[in-house]
Structures are given as structure tokens and as C-alpha cells.
Design an enzyme around this catalytic site. Structure first.
Site, PDB file in Angstrom:
ATOM      1  N   ASP A   6     -11.303   2.261   4.140  1.00  0.00           N
ATOM      2  CA  ASP A   6     -11.473   0.852   3.834  1.00  0.00           C
ATOM      3  C   ASP A   6     -13.150   0.502   3.724  1.00  0.00           C
ATOM      4  O   ASP A   6     -13.383  -0.633   3.247  1.00  0.00           O
ATOM      5  CB  ASP A   6     -11.185   0.042   5.184  1.00  0.00           C
ATOM      6  CG  ASP A   6      -9.845  -0.561   5.009  1.00  0.00           C
ATOM      7  OD1 ASP A   6      -9.286  -0.966   3.655  1.00  0.00           O
ATOM      8  OD2 ASP A   6      -9.126  -1.157   5.825  1.00  0.00           O
ATOM      9  N   GLN A  31      -4.550  -1.478   9.831  1.00  0.00           N
ATOM     10  CA  GLN A  31      -4.667  -2.713   8.997  1.00  0.00           C
ATOM     11  C   GLN A  31      -4.938  -3.939  10.182  1.00  0.00           C
ATOM     12  O   GLN A  31      -4.702  -4.015  11.457  1.00  0.00           O
ATOM     13  CB  GLN A  31      -3.121  -3.054   8.913  1.00  0.00           C
ATOM     14  CG  GLN A  31      -2.581  -4.275   8.142  1.00  0.00           C
ATOM     15  CD  GLN A  31      -3.396  -4.345   6.903  1.00  0.00           C
ATOM     16  OE1 GLN A  31      -2.988  -3.244   6.166  1.00  0.00           O
ATOM     17  NE2 GLN A  31      -3.868  -5.309   6.454  1.00  0.00           N
ATOM     18  N   LYS A  69       0.958  -1.200   0.073  1.00  0.00           N
ATOM     19  CA  LYS A  69      -0.070   0.036  -0.080  1.00  0.00           C
ATOM     20  C   LYS A  69       0.883   1.238   0.160  1.00  0.00           C
ATOM     21  O   LYS A  69       0.691   2.147  -0.719  1.00  0.00           O
ATOM     22  CB  LYS A  69      -0.789  -0.020   1.172  1.00  0.00           C
ATOM     23  CG  LYS A  69      -2.039  -1.101   1.281  1.00  0.00           C
ATOM     24  CD  LYS A  69      -2.939  -1.222   2.491  1.00  0.00           C
ATOM     25  CE  LYS A  69      -3.738  -2.283   2.393  1.00  0.00           C
ATOM     26  NZ  LYS A  69      -4.453  -2.859   3.660  1.00  0.00           N
TER      27      LYS A  69
END
Lengths: 284, 284
Positions: B120, B97, B53
Site C-alpha cells: 500500500d 484493509q 482486490k
């Protein structure tokens, strides 16, 4: 053989008895569950719904008020009323009766309700919790249907469920609740092809289309459990469901009637959520 | 006839090129899109994901930092870090994460992220907006899949879609997105009976099970579009999908490969949402 009739009225009465006791117990502890309904304008159907809610709340000992607001109230003013009741400790549930007049953004109003006081389960955060499988307040109609399936020992896990209709208040939350109980769920709607054929694969068929007698026996697998969410009026003004009850009951294993099916459960779950919210203020 | 291979890598590269230009234009206006990734502990897979990422963000000109936090950080301390970045104007996207260490309540952390910085799409309010059909930030994998279907002109309305898997990050949001585009959607999972038979009714089949080569040709209707979300390793450590690509590609009309299918799209949509959030701070 004719289907077992799922008696929503009797089940709602039974749940209401239990709720009445809970309300009494809460009162003894000094908390009276409170519900405020905000009714904007003079939509005829809304008037009836609101009156029914008020009546039921009173029967259970819930403190209930209806604040009637003019059809030309501004969005800002309505938001202020919501904010007022968000702060008001006497009210554990806030219900804004839908539909709202066109000049008011419904989503904005629903978003303004404190999710902890949302008794309709329509707040996006409560919808989101449902989608991730950690539900809090639930939309009352699908919640009531789950209670009926439970009361009648309907096996859900591994079964094929077909939901006809994808509204935010019934179809979509219904699908999520059935999925949470491990059904394999198909959501169908106006764009679905071969709808009857698909419906006929269902062990559990939920009809929430809003078209009287839409679901005929050709939509139903013998032995299926059929839930009718429809509230339609036929040409004589008689209340009828989405399901052609007389013919479907001959092949289904269980079926909800209209009236005395899903309807009474919906309003009962609204009361149950109001009481739940009040309980939580005692044990946050 | 062999299926068209849906080239997720090429599409992701194409979208990235456009994003790079958008980032440059934003910079000229004085705003550099910023993404912060909070990485707790030293989960190996997470390290790889986060590195990818970070690398992609840098390629696009997005200002990206990774804050590495010890595995024994307390929930309160992590919440404080989230709160810090919620306030920090340089970061338009916050990504925590997953998975987090067991002593931390993931839901609580996700709920703490400012929904406007949720890149997200996992915040319950964003999930709720998706369920009611008014999506804002979306889970990146299903979002990327919708972009692939669009890029390859796959007809969705009125088609039969079957999603295998009901995770919060792929299966459930995928089903909602397909439903929004008027597919008739079935969600299947580990408790589903006759899974192969059901999957074979699909015009669009999305496999998100997490079991290598689970979907064989017996699951696929000739001419179906097959999307493979799987990232599994075979006994030799080779990356394989949930779909037995070699045999399924002989009967599908279109299929995504693994690698170079869904994977590159997921990370691209994360970047796209970061850029979108940055744009909104200019035009709120």
C-alpha cells in the site's frame, strides 16, 4: 514602512537559556544529554559547522564529542561506528556530518542511525512520519523556522506559503510543516516557470535556493513575511542570504536577516532535539 | 472542443495483461506472487474493496488470501497476525484493509508491516523514501495517476500542478510524485482561501476531496488535464466523482471519468507492487 526584523539570534539565545536549565535538571536526575558527531574527512565547511555545534553543545552543558574519521574510511567501518553509538547509552543524539565522501552511500548511513537517536531528522522513517503529519525528529532548519514564525505570531492557517527550493533538508520538510499548520503551500524550484510571479502570491515566502540575492523586491508581495535560508558568500567573501535584504525589507512586513536569522535557530533545534531524546530515555 | 477521456479501465486492463504474463513467468521459476489481505470487522465498503482486490489477484494468477478477523480482535493479536505474515515466505504483499476498529492504533499496525511487504506504500519508511525522492513502495492511487499521465504523454516538468486534498493516501504522496517530475506543485485543502482561483492556475489539476461534483468549470483553466480521484454517491446512489464531469470536459484538454478512471488503476498498482515484491525475492 520598513519590515520587522525577525531576530533569530535573540530567539536562539532565549531558547538556549531554557535548554540550559533543562540540561541541568536532567543532570540532577542522573542523565547528561549526549551528542556524538561523526565527521568524515576534512571538508572545510564541515569543520566549521561541526566546531560550532560542539561549542554550542558545551555551552548548554550537553556532553558532546566529535569523532573524526579518515576520508578513506570504508562504508562498512562507518556503519560499525554508527552501530556502536546506536548501542552506547551515553549518546542520545547521533549526527553524521554531510556531505560524506563519494565512495560512501549517504542514504545507507542515515538509514543505519537508530531513528530514536536521529537528531537531524533525516532518517527516512522520521521523514515519513513528517509526511503523514505525525512528526517525531524534524530537520532542524525548517523546525527552527516554524519556531520563529510562532515566536513572532505569524498567522499561518489559510495563508499562502511559497517555498523556493525543494531540498530534502529544507524545502520539502518546510512545505510539510507549513501544510500541517494549514497553509496553502506551493513548492517551487529550478524548473518553475514565472517564479517571481508565483513568489509574489505568498503571504509567507521561504527562500532556500542557495543563490545570493536571488529574491529581489519583484518576488515579494507587500506585507509578506520573508524567511531567508541562504548562506552564500558574495564576491568579497561576505556572508549574504538568498534575499536582497535591503530592498525587500522595505516592502515585507517581517524578514529574517543573514546572518543572525535562520542560522542560529538551526543549531539550537539540533540541541533541543538532543535534549528531547535524552528526556525520552527517562520517560520512554 | 471536448476533452480526451483518459480511459483508466483500458489502461488498467492493458497493464493487467502484462502483469499476468509476469506472474506466469515467475511461476515457471517456482515463485507464485502472494498477497494476504487482513480484514478486521465487517465494514461494508471494506468488504467490497477486499472482494475486488481478491478477484483481481485471482485473475492475474496471484495467490491471494483474505484473513477475516473479528471486530473485537485485540491490537496485540492483530500485531501477531502481521508478524506471522512478515515471516511467511508465500506472501510477498501484506495489506491491512483500513479503516481499523477504533480500539486499534492504525499507525502501530502499519509500522509493524515489513516495509518490503508493504504493498500500500503507507509504511512511514516508504513514505519517507518518497519524501526524499527515492521512492520504493508507493501509495497505489497516486502511483496509478502517474501511470495514466505517462500513458497519455502529459507533460509535467515545469507545469503548474494543483492538488486538492491533503490525505496521506492521495493528496500528499501525489504532490511528491508530481514534484519529482519537476512540476511546480500547490497543495490545497479545506482551509485554502480562493480555492477556485488557485485551481484555475493549474495545468494539471488533481481533485481528491471526497465531495461529489465539487470541482465545477469555474475551477478549471481551459486546456488543463483534470484527474478525478473522487468516489462519491449522489442522492440516487449513483457513483460520481469530485469533478462535475459534464461541464468540465468541455474545457479541459484531458479528463478522467468516474467510474473507469482512477479506480481501476489503483487496484492494478496494488497488484503490480505485489508482483514487484515477489520479483525482488528472486533478485534481492
Amino acid at each position: 514602512m520598513s519590515a520587522t526584523i525577525i531576530d533569530g539570534k535573540a530567539l536562539a539565545d532565549q531558547l538556549s537559556m531554557a535548554l540550559k536549565k533543562e540540561v541541568a535538571a536532567l543532570k540532577e536526575k542522573g542523565t547528561t544529554p549526549g551528542l556524538v558527531v561523526l565527521l568524515v574527512g576534512d571538508n572545510q565547511a564541515s569543520q566549521v559547522y561541526v566546531r560550532n555545534k560542539e561549542k554550542r553543545a558545551q555551552e548548554l552543558g550537553i556532553h558532546s564529542i566529535v569523532e573524526r574519521l579518515p576520508a578513506d574510511i570504508s562504508e562498512t567501518e562507518l556503519l560499525e561506528r554508527v552501530a556502536f553509538y546506536n548501542q552506547h547509552q551515553e549518546y542520545h543524539g547521533i549526527l553524521v556530518q554531510l556531505p560524506l565522501p563519494k565512495h560512501i552511500n549517504e542514504e545507507k548511513i542515515i538509514l543505519a542511525i537508530d531513528p530514536k537517536k536521529d537528531v537531524d531528522g533525516f532518517h527516512p522513517i522520521n521523514m515519513g512520519k513528517l509526511l503523514i503529519g505525525k512528526p517525531d525528529a524534524l530537520p532542524c532548519t525548517p523546525y527552527g523556522i516554524m519556531k520563529m514564525l510562532e515566536a513572532y505570531d505569524v498567522e499561518i492557517a489559510g495563508k499562502q506559503a511559497v517555498v523556493i527550493g525543494r531540498s530534502n533538508i529544507v524545502g520539502k520538510p518546510m512545505a510539510q510543516l507549513l501544510l500541517m499548520k494549514d497553509a496553502t503551500v506551493t513548492i517551487t524550484h529550478s524548473k518553475t516557470q514565472n517564479l517571481a510571479e508565483l513568489a509574489k502570491t505568498a503571504d509567507i515566502l521561504v527562500a532556500a535556493i542557495g543563490q545570493g540575492h536571488f529574491v529581489t523586491k519583484d518576488f515579494v508581495k507587500p506585507g509578506a513575511v520573508v524567511i531567508d535560508v541562504g548562506m552564500n558568500h558574495d564576491e568579497n567573501g561576505k556572508l549574504i542570504g538568498d534575499v536582497k535584504f535591503d530592498e525587500v525589507k522595505e516592502i515585507a512586513s517581517m524578514i529574517t536577516p543573514v546572518p543572525r536569522g535562520v542560522g542560529p535557530m538551526t543549531i539550537t533545534m539540533l540541541m533541543a532535539q538532543t535534549v528531547d531524546h535524552a528526556k525520552r530515555t527517562l520517560n520512554p
